[in-house]
Scaffold this motif. Structure first.
Motif, short mmCIF file in Angstrom:
data_model
loop_
_atom_site.label_atom_id
_atom_site.label_comp_id
_atom_site.label_asym_id
_atom_site.label_seq_id
_atom_site.Cartn_x
_atom_site.Cartn_y
_atom_site.Cartn_z
N TYR A 21 0.77 -1.15 0.07
CA TYR A 21 -0.09 0.25 -0.06
C TYR A 21 0.96 1.08 -0.08
CZ TYR A 21 -3.61 3.42 1.83
OH TYR A 21 -4.41 4.25 2.00
N LEU A 22 1.78 1.35 0.99
CA LEU A 22 2.60 2.42 0.85
C LEU A 22 3.52 2.66 -0.40
CD1 LEU A 22 4.06 2.49 4.57
CD2 LEU A 22 1.73 3.68 3.64
N GLY A 23 3.96 1.66 -0.94
CA GLY A 23 4.49 1.62 -2.46
C GLY A 23 3.64 2.34 -3.31
N PHE A 24 2.47 1.82 -3.42
CA PHE A 24 1.28 2.28 -4.36
C PHE A 24 1.14 3.65 -3.94
CE2 PHE A 24 -3.20 2.92 -4.29
CZ PHE A 24 -3.57 2.93 -5.80
N GLN A 25 0.91 4.12 -2.70
CA GLN A 25 0.66 5.47 -2.46
C GLN A 25 1.77 6.40 -2.93
OE1 GLN A 25 -2.02 6.99 -1.49
NE2 GLN A 25 -3.21 5.71 -0.56
N THR A 26 3.10 5.91 -2.85
CA THR A 26 4.29 6.68 -3.22
C THR A 26 4.21 6.83 -4.48
OG1 THR A 26 5.58 5.78 -1.28
CG2 THR A 26 6.78 6.67 -3.05
N GLY A 27 3.88 5.92 -5.31
CA GLY A 27 3.81 6.09 -6.99
C GLY A 27 2.93 7.15 -7.09
N ARG A 28 1.50 7.44 -6.46
CA ARG A 28 0.46 8.15 -6.78
C ARG A 28 0.91 9.20 -6.42
NH1 ARG A 28 -4.67 6.66 -7.69
NH2 ARG A 28 -5.41 8.14 -6.10
N LYS A 29 1.80 9.30 -5.25
CA LYS A 29 1.95 10.65 -5.01
C LYS A 29 2.96 11.62 -6.13
CE LYS A 29 4.51 13.23 -1.11
NZ LYS A 29 5.00 12.47 0.25
N ILE A 30 3.90 10.52 -6.42
CA ILE A 30 4.99 11.28 -7.49
C ILE A 30 4.37 11.57 -8.73
CG2 ILE A 30 6.74 10.68 -9.04
CD1 ILE A 30 7.85 8.96 -6.79
N ALA A 31 3.11 10.70 -9.04
CA ALA A 31 2.29 11.23 -10.15
C ALA A 31 1.25 12.33 -9.93
CB ALA A 31 1.52 9.97 -10.58
N GLY A 32 1.10 12.87 -8.60
CA GLY A 32 0.05 13.96 -8.46
C GLY A 32 -1.25 13.24 -8.33
N HIS A 33 -1.54 12.28 -7.98
CA HIS A 33 -2.75 11.60 -8.16
C HIS A 33 -3.43 11.24 -6.91
CE1 HIS A 33 -2.53 9.85 -12.61
NE2 HIS A 33 -2.30 11.06 -12.54
N VAL A 34 -3.03 11.83 -5.88
CA VAL A 34 -3.45 11.65 -4.48
C VAL A 34 -4.63 12.73 -4.11
CG1 VAL A 34 -1.73 10.26 -3.64
CG2 VAL A 34 -1.62 12.82 -3.32
N ASN A 35 -5.50 12.23 -3.58
CA ASN A 35 -6.72 13.01 -3.26
C ASN A 35 -6.51 13.64 -1.62
OD1 ASN A 35 -7.87 12.74 -5.74
ND2 ASN A 35 -8.96 10.81 -5.08
N ARG A 36 -5.68 12.84 -0.86
CA ARG A 36 -5.58 13.36 0.41
C ARG A 36 -4.11 12.60 0.87
NH1 ARG A 36 -6.02 9.11 3.71
NH2 ARG A 36 -6.93 7.20 2.97
N ILE A 37 -3.64 13.07 2.21
CA ILE A 37 -2.48 12.73 2.39
C ILE A 37 -2.30 11.31 3.47
CG2 ILE A 37 -0.56 13.16 3.86
CD1 ILE A 37 -0.92 16.10 3.10
N CYS A 38 -1.78 10.34 2.89
CA CYS A 38 -1.89 9.31 3.75
C CYS A 38 -1.42 9.44 5.27
CB CYS A 38 -1.04 8.11 3.16
SG CYS A 38 -0.96 6.50 4.01
N ALA A 39 -2.17 8.71 6.25
CA ALA A 39 -1.67 8.99 7.61
C ALA A 39 -0.03 8.77 7.76
CB ALA A 39 -2.74 8.23 8.49
N PHE A 40 0.24 7.70 6.96
CA PHE A 40 1.65 7.26 7.28
C PHE A 40 2.56 8.33 6.49
CE2 PHE A 40 -0.97 3.46 8.02
CZ PHE A 40 -0.53 3.13 9.02
N ASP A 41 2.34 9.08 5.83
CA ASP A 41 3.04 10.05 5.14
C ASP A 41 3.12 11.24 5.99
OD1 ASP A 41 4.16 11.94 3.43
OD2 ASP A 41 2.93 11.80 1.71
#
Length: 436
Positions: free
Chosen positions: A380-400
């Motif tokens: 999940y955190l790898g997936f979220q990291t990739g989406r973050k670099i792509a600018g595709h996150v709608n909110r900040i993950c709690a672990f970020d």
């Protein structure tokens, strides 16, 4: 005992490798440039690469060994969604209010891996059979009673308490003082899950360079120069996904994760009636000891896979096998005399606040610190990291979070880990024998 517990065909390698072992990959020609370079080809690294590919961003994945050589094909294959968040042995426990967003995202990590396996049709023996957590002592059982409402409210775990008189419904043992069932939990074949991720990477033609260690990272005006023995790569962004194998190339992360060996054994095939009795509902099982043990049946239900902190530090898994065997027989006296066919180890990465982390530090993206719950969490955190670099996150993950603690006296040398082990064993003895 040591000479008597090993099967004639014993192997000092993961049982999971009987179905899929990390394979030798042909070398690829390294690109001179890539939008993103991902360091580490485990669950987190491959998940980051897939998320970047979804967004149309080119990347290359680099691994020092054969992909999957590390913990991604060595772990116990137990998948939970939030039950271990805030479970701290040294750091101050989180309050229910502080833990809530982390539990929510941990629950989302479970959803992510479940959906991924279904969508991509990954044949990895996904079994959503729940999880039983045994109470080492009476005080731990009382703490469970308080935790259940928080788990169910924030992680939708379907958790409920199991008093000692009903414990045999969950585990063929009287060893614990009762426990807790978490229904929203599963177990998988971890190496086949890894193979599934790797197969997707290959189908999408995402470059993956095996046996290509990163030896230096140099910041430039346009991003990074990633140095390897086979040449340099220019990358705008770099993702560090090395977890328990984080080394000297990234000292800022090496001093923030503590690699600890986790050890596992697999029994020979058991008589059917004994095998069925060990976990009547095919739950995965763990306990609340500080010197943790965790175990579950093999995917075919014929063997017990039994793991834990047999030693604190790095040692030969053959040396630790008798320790795990004793732990196993303590819980299951009916397994006395059963032989071990496999024994192995892999590195877990703990953090100083005992929480997983993702984010950006020194201009490097990272997903690190499984803390023993890496199958779903690092995917999940790898997936979220990739989406973050792509600018595709709608909110900040709690672990970020920008807060990724270290200690001025820790630089990556784990000399102190055996002393923590002694402390844990002493506390476990006190809890069991004095605290009830």
């Amino acid at each position: 005992m040591p000479s008597q517990i090993f099967h004639p065909e014993f192997k000092a390698r993961p049982f999971w490798w009987e179905a899929y072992a990390p394979e030798t990959m042909a070398p690829i020609e390294l690109p001179r440039e890539s939008r993103v370079a991902v360091v580490g080809a485990g669950y987190a690294g491959l998940s980051a690469a897939l998320a970047l590919n979804d967004a149309g961003i080119d990347c290359i994945v680099l691994d020092a060994h054969e992909p999957g050589f590390g913990a991604s094909t060595r772990n116990g294959g137990m998948v939970s969604g939030g039950v271990n968040v805030g479970k701290r042995y040294i750091a101050k426990p989180l309050s229910p209010e502080a833990a809530a967003p982390f539990m929510s995202d941990a629950a989302e990590a479970f959803t992510h891996i479940e959906d991924l396996i279904a969508r991509e049709k990954i044949a990895c023996h996904w079994t959503k059979a729940g999880y039983f957590l045994g109470a080492w002592c009476q005080s731990h059982y009382r703490a469970m009673e308080k935790k259940i409402a928080v788990l169910n409210a924030n992680a939708q775990t379907g958790a409920y308490i199991v008093p000692r008189e009903r414990q045999r419904d969950e585990i063929g043992s009287d060893y614990y003082r009762g426990g807790m069932v978490v229904e929203r939990a599963a177990h998988i074949h971890p190496a086949l899950y890894y193979k599934g991720l790797l197969d997707i990477v290959r189908r999408r033609n995402i470059p993956l360079a095996a046996r290509t260690p990163v030896t230096k990272l140099t910041q430039s005006d346009s991003g990074w120069i990633v140095t390897t023995p086979r040449g340099d790569i220019k990358a705008a962004d770099v993702v560090i996904a090395t977890n328990g194998y984080t080394g000297d190339v990234t000292p800022q992360f090496k001093r923030r994760v503590v690699p600890i060996g986790s050890y596992i054994i697999a029994t020979e095939e058991l008589p059917p009636e004994i095998a069925r009795s060990l976990s009547p509902r095919n739950r995965s099982i763990a306990d609340t000891r500080r010197v943790l043990t965790y175990y579950r049946m093999s995917p075919d239900g014929r063997r017990l896979i039994f793991g834990g902190r047999a030693k604190f530090g790095q040692t030969d898994p053959v040396e630790t096998a008798p320790v795990l065997y004793r732990f196993m027989v303590d819980r299951y006296p009916q397994l006395e005399g059963v032989k071990i066919t496999h024994a192995w180890t892999g590195n877990v990465a703990f953090t100083l606040d005992e929480m997983p982390h993702m984010g950006k530090f020194d201009n490097l993206h990272y997903a690190l610190g499984c803390n023993g719950s890496g199958v779903a969490m690092l995917s999940y955190l790898g997936f979220q990291t990739g989406r973050k670099i792509a600018g595709h996150v709608n909110r900040i993950c709690a672990f970020d979070s920008e807060d990724f603690p270290t200690h001025p006296l820790y630089t990556g040398n784990t000399w102190f880990v055996p002393w923590i082990g002694r402390y844990f064993r002493t506390r476990d003895w006190i809890d069991r024998n004095i605290g009830g």
